[in-house]
Design an enzyme around this catalytic site. Structure first.
Site, PDB file in Angstrom:
ATOM      1  N   ASP A  39       3.305   1.070  -2.240  1.00 26.66           N
ATOM      2  CA  ASP A  39       2.627   2.133  -2.997  1.00 26.66           C
ATOM      3  C   ASP A  39       1.118   2.059  -2.830  1.00 26.66           C
ATOM      4  OD1 ASP A  39       2.506  -0.330  -4.345  1.00 26.66           O
ATOM      5  OD2 ASP A  39       2.226   0.632  -6.290  1.00 26.66           O
ATOM      6  N   THR A  74      -6.373   1.795  -0.112  1.00 28.91           N
ATOM      7  CA  THR A  74      -5.795   0.469   0.163  1.00 28.91           C
ATOM      8  C   THR A  74      -5.056   0.458   1.502  1.00 28.91           C
ATOM      9  OG1 THR A  74      -5.570   0.070  -2.201  1.00 28.91           O
ATOM     10  CG2 THR A  74      -4.309  -1.368  -0.757  1.00 28.91           C
ATOM     11  N   ARG A  89      -5.553  -1.918   4.955  1.00 30.64           N
ATOM     12  CA  ARG A  89      -4.483  -2.627   5.680  1.00 30.64           C
ATOM     13  C   ARG A  89      -4.453  -2.186   7.154  1.00 30.64           C
ATOM     14  NH1 ARG A  89      -4.956  -4.831   1.495  1.00 30.64           N
ATOM     15  NH2 ARG A  89      -3.579  -4.686  -0.299  1.00 30.64           N
ATOM     16  N   GLU A 106       2.308  -3.881 -15.328  1.00 30.35           N
ATOM     17  CA  GLU A 106       1.622  -4.833 -14.442  1.00 30.35           C
ATOM     18  C   GLU A 106       0.224  -5.186 -14.926  1.00 30.35           C
ATOM     19  OE1 GLU A 106       1.119  -3.580 -10.340  1.00 30.35           O
ATOM     20  OE2 GLU A 106       0.326  -5.524  -9.755  1.00 30.35           O
ATOM     21  N   LYS A 159       5.411  -7.180 -14.300  1.00 30.75           N
ATOM     22  CA  LYS A 159       4.906  -7.583 -12.982  1.00 30.75           C
ATOM     23  C   LYS A 159       3.602  -8.339 -13.183  1.00 30.75           C
ATOM     24  CE  LYS A 159       3.610  -5.749  -8.456  1.00 30.75           C
ATOM     25  NZ  LYS A 159       4.034  -4.824  -7.395  1.00 30.75           N
ATOM     26  N   SER A 213       2.072 -10.461  -5.319  1.00 27.71           N
ATOM     27  CA  SER A 213       1.635 -11.597  -4.501  1.00 27.71           C
ATOM     28  C   SER A 213       0.122 -11.814  -4.591  1.00 27.71           C
ATOM     29  CB  SER A 213       2.099 -11.466  -3.048  1.00 27.71           C
ATOM     30  OG  SER A 213       1.620 -10.303  -2.426  1.00 27.71           O
ATOM     31  N   GLY A 273      -2.637 -11.560  -2.891  1.00 29.56           N
ATOM     32  CA  GLY A 273      -3.530 -12.199  -1.925  1.00 29.56           C
ATOM     33  C   GLY A 273      -3.121 -13.619  -1.542  1.00 29.56           C
ATOM     34  N   ARG A 311       1.611  -7.160  -0.008  1.00 27.48           N
ATOM     35  CA  ARG A 311       1.126  -7.886   1.165  1.00 27.48           C
ATOM     36  C   ARG A 311       2.080  -8.985   1.641  1.00 27.48           C
ATOM     37  NH1 ARG A 311      -4.573  -8.684  -1.629  1.00 27.48           N
ATOM     38  NH2 ARG A 311      -3.235  -8.164  -3.380  1.00 27.48           N
TER      39      ARG A 311
HETATM   40  P1  13P Z   1       0.510  -7.452  -3.660  1.00 23.83           P
HETATM   41  O1  13P Z   1       1.834  -8.170  -3.651  1.00 23.83           O
HETATM   42  O2  13P Z   1      -0.051  -7.210  -2.289  1.00 23.83           O
HETATM   43  O3  13P Z   1      -0.459  -8.051  -4.635  1.00 23.83           O
HETATM   44  O4  13P Z   1       0.797  -5.968  -4.172  1.00 23.83           O
HETATM   45  C1  13P Z   1       1.665  -5.779  -5.204  1.00 23.83           C
HETATM   46  C2  13P Z   1       1.237  -4.592  -5.976  1.00 23.83           C
HETATM   47  O5  13P Z   1       1.960  -3.622  -6.060  1.00 23.83           O
HETATM   48  C3  13P Z   1      -0.063  -4.627  -6.650  1.00 23.83           C
HETATM   49  O6  13P Z   1      -0.152  -3.586  -7.568  1.00 23.83           O
END
Ligand code: 13P
Length: 339
Positions: free
Chosen positions: A23, A28, A32, A176, A218, A260, A262, A291
């Site tokens: 997403d 962003t 990448r 999150e 999350k 994750s 970073g 990532r």
């Molecule tokens: P990362 O695992 O790259 O941190 O991304 C997860 C995500 O959806 C961040 O909002």
């Protein structure tokens, strides 16, 4: 409605499976693509995401995919809309609904996430397009007195308003609160900031009548700051993260799907594995990596359609390893073995 939300939340954290976060916002995904020297055009973004979603066998380890507004409206080469394509493979489509973290007024260096205006109408449209879960990300930084109480409560309030609207629309909210690991903070400071953010979030979710059985959390893992020397090892991270979650996350929450943030892809897998090896826990412990699931695939693809199959193999490998980490059965030796 309650039971469908509960069922979808549990399906997203089914045994051995987790979520792919695909997403990335326009800015962003550009970052990448810049890292592999590929121009971020709509067609490149569509091609790359189709490559991920059509990876043979990946549905063994992927229960849901978080899409971006552009992506949920796109179709595969053969004309099948992406949400349809995912559903056909037994993967639940989801959607990022926040409008990004913006500077928090009168609080230097802190952010509050925007996107509540018009959210009810946007959710209705996303549900119509096939989304059955949603995501809203708040961010917090550590250091210089941050995160402030003001930041913790402003973001918790917005997260809960979002979660209530999402449930009303029939979509499981992924809540999150991400404490960023940039800086040179200790793992203890990370635990304190993460605990503070979580406690405010669960107070607001309760006060705003959100049904926790129909939500997922999350969170970040509790790590030493990326710029600090003397970093905590895998076991210490697993213990500190579990301790923080046990103190602050109610057992009614069916699953915790880590970001994750970073970490290297191998660290993200090893940390999740170490936590599950210490189970069972009150909630499923799973992944919702961006990532850490995509990095090897992105590199293998490099913008050349001829590399699509290699990129799919790289994505399949990471999905499989994280699937193994769901049951504590991942071993670093798997990284060098043929899959
Ligand atoms: P990362 O695992 O790259 O941190 O991304 C997860 C995500 O959806 C961040 O909002």
């Amino acid at each position: 409605m309650g039971s469908e939300l509960h069922e979808n939340a549990r399906t997203l954290v089914a045994e051995g499976k987790g979520i792919l976060a695909a997403d990335e916002s326009d800015s962003t995904i550009k970052k990448r693509f810049d890292s592999i020297g590929v121009e971020s055009t709509e067609d490149n973004r569509r091609f790359y995401r189709e490559l991920l979603f059509t990876t043979p066998g990946v549905e063994e380890y992927i229960s849901g995919v978080i899409l971006f507004d552009e992506t949920i409206r796109q179709s595969a080469e053969d004309g099948t809309p992406f949400p349809e394509l995912l559903k056909e493979r037994g993967i639940i489509p989801g959607i990022k609904v926040d409008k990004g973290a913006k500077p928090l007024a009168l609080s230097e260096g802190e952010t509050v996430t925007e996107g509540l205006d018009g959210l009810r109408e946007r959710l209705a449209e996303y549900h119509e397009l096939g989304a059955r879960f949603t995501k809203w990300r708040a961010t917090y930084s550590i250091g210089g007195g941050r995160p402030s109480e003001y930041c913790a409560w402003a973001n918790a309030h917005a997260l809960a308003r979002y979660a209530a609207l999402s449930q009303e629309a029939g979509c499981v909210p992924i809540v999150e609160p991400e404490v960023l690991m940039d800086g040179d903070h200790t793992i203890e400071e990370s635990a304190k900031a993460t605990g503070r953010a979580l406690q405010a979030v669960y107070t607001e979710l309760h006060d705003q009548r959100v049904d926790l059985y129909g939500t997922l959390l999350k969170p970040n893992m509790v790590l030493t700051g990326y710029d600090a020397s003397g970093r905590a090892d895998i076991e210490e991270v697993a213990e500190a993260t579990l301790d923080c979650l046990y103190r602050h996350v109610p057992a009614a929450v069916p699953g915790i799907v880590f970001l994750s943030g970073g970490q290297t892809d191998e660290d993200a897998t090893a940390h999740l594995n170490a936590m599950n090896a210490k189970g069972p826990h009150p909630w499923e412990l799973s992944f919702s990596y961006g990532r850490a699931l995509q990095a090897p695939a992105l590199k293998a693809w490099g913008g050349d359609p001829a590399n699509a199959e290699d990129a799919q193999k790289a994505f399949y490998r990471r999905a499989k390893f994280n699937g193994a980490a769901r049951t504590g059965s991942y071993a670093p030796e798997m990284e060098t073995a043929a899959v």
